[in-house]
Design a protein around this motif. Structure first.
Motif, PDB file in Angstrom:
ATOM      1  N   ASN A 263       0.807  -1.232   0.000  1.00 38.61           N
ATOM      2  CA  ASN A 263       0.000   0.000   0.000  1.00 38.61           C
ATOM      3  C   ASN A 263       0.837   1.279   0.000  1.00 38.61           C
ATOM      4  OD1 ASN A 263      -2.467  -1.444   0.065  1.00 38.61           O
ATOM      5  ND2 ASN A 263      -2.160  -1.757   2.256  1.00 38.61           N
ATOM      6  N   ASP A 264       2.123   1.179  -0.223  1.00 37.31           N
ATOM      7  CA  ASP A 264       2.983   2.357  -0.301  1.00 37.31           C
ATOM      8  C   ASP A 264       3.039   2.826  -1.751  1.00 37.31           C
ATOM      9  OD1 ASP A 264       4.626   4.361   0.557  1.00 37.31           O
ATOM     10  OD2 ASP A 264       6.408   3.107   0.818  1.00 37.31           O
ATOM     11  N   SER A 265       3.184   4.152  -1.942  1.00 38.57           N
ATOM     12  CA  SER A 265       3.200   4.724  -3.293  1.00 38.57           C
ATOM     13  C   SER A 265       4.369   5.671  -3.467  1.00 38.57           C
ATOM     14  CB  SER A 265       1.914   5.505  -3.550  1.00 38.57           C
ATOM     15  OG  SER A 265       0.806   4.675  -3.511  1.00 38.57           O
ATOM     16  N   LYS A 266       4.775   5.823  -4.697  1.00 39.12           N
ATOM     17  CA  LYS A 266       5.765   6.811  -5.115  1.00 39.12           C
ATOM     18  C   LYS A 266       5.145   7.590  -6.274  1.00 39.12           C
ATOM     19  CE  LYS A 266       9.522   5.480  -2.810  1.00 39.12           C
ATOM     20  NZ  LYS A 266      10.204   6.321  -1.878  1.00 39.12           N
ATOM     21  N   TYR A 267       5.518   8.874  -6.378  1.00 43.17           N
ATOM     22  CA  TYR A 267       4.976   9.732  -7.439  1.00 43.17           C
ATOM     23  C   TYR A 267       6.105  10.319  -8.272  1.00 43.17           C
ATOM     24  CZ  TYR A 267       0.764   9.578  -4.597  1.00 43.17           C
ATOM     25  OH  TYR A 267      -0.321   9.157  -3.888  1.00 43.17           O
ATOM     26  N   THR A 268       5.886  10.378  -9.578  1.00 41.35           N
ATOM     27  CA  THR A 268       6.862  10.995 -10.470  1.00 41.35           C
ATOM     28  C   THR A 268       6.675  12.509 -10.466  1.00 41.35           C
ATOM     29  OG1 THR A 268       5.386  10.910 -12.379  1.00 41.35           O
ATOM     30  CG2 THR A 268       6.802   8.986 -11.997  1.00 41.35           C
ATOM     31  N   ASP A 269       7.574  13.204 -11.167  1.00 43.44           N
ATOM     32  CA  ASP A 269       7.347  14.626 -11.417  1.00 43.44           C
ATOM     33  C   ASP A 269       6.066  14.750 -12.228  1.00 43.44           C
ATOM     34  OD1 ASP A 269       9.409  15.770 -10.081  1.00 43.44           O
ATOM     35  OD2 ASP A 269      10.579  16.319 -11.844  1.00 43.44           O
TER      36      ASP A 269
END
Length: 192
Positions: free
Chosen positions: A88-94
């Motif tokens: 359930n962890d997320s990363k976001y791009t520019d």
């Protein structure tokens, strides 16, 4: 057979599954970014992400796709990878912008007709390797619309203003009649 199915279910419940999607930024509807999320039940290790344009793209769209990919790949985790991504962890791009105010922006007509691919490689805790490839079709976002066009909204807004003014006028007339009646009653009382 039941034992085998239970074993498979337990295995699936502990595996990582990395998902990627194109989404608008919550606080700025004209910004788009990629969201990379571990939707599985297990942690993902050594996550590597590679973006590339759909090979069947026309040359005019290819330039826009490469610009978009360059913006998305600017984050350190997109270049080097992620050591660990918890469930359930997320990363976001520019983000990409379509307001015409900054150099990261792209032509929206070209962008919303792109298809590009995301290849994601990762491992589970035991070192089992996974590879998923996703097609990201930007044209799917074209159907979303915030509000109505000016031509649609103006007549409704004017009708609402007219209705409000009529209601205010009626209320003012009622208040005036009430105050007139009250002042006449007071006047009669003082005359006696």
């Amino acid at each position: 057979m039941g034992w085998k199915e239970n074993r498979e279910l337990r295995k699936v419940q502990t595996e990582p599954l990395i998902d990627i999607k194109l989404e608008p930024v919550e606080y700025r509807i004209h910004f788009l970014r990629l969201k990379i999320t571990n939707v599985g039940k297990g942690g993902a290790h050594n996550v590597k992400i590679k973006l590339f344009p759909e090979p069947s793209l026309d040359a005019s769209f290819l330039v826009t796709a490469q610009k978009a990919i360059k913006v998305f790949m600017q984050r350190d985790f997109m270049i080097k990878g992620v050591n660990y991504l918890a469930p359930n962890d997320s990363k976001y791009t520019d983000y990409l912008s379509f307001t015409g105010l900054n150099p990261k922006e792209l032509d929206s007509e070209y962008f919303f007709n792109l298809i590009f691919n995301a290849e994601i490689r990762y491992e589970d805790l035991k070192g089992k390797k996974y590879k998923n490839t996703y097609k990201i079709d930007t044209s799917e976002l074209k159907i979303y619309k915030l509000g109505e066009s000016f031509e649609e909204a103006l007549p409704k807004a004017l009708a609402g203003i007219q209705k409000s003014l009529e209601s205010m006028s009626k209320n003012i007339n009622r208040q005036t009649a009430f105050l007139d009646k009250k002042s006449k009653a007071e006047e009669t009382h003082w005359n006696e």
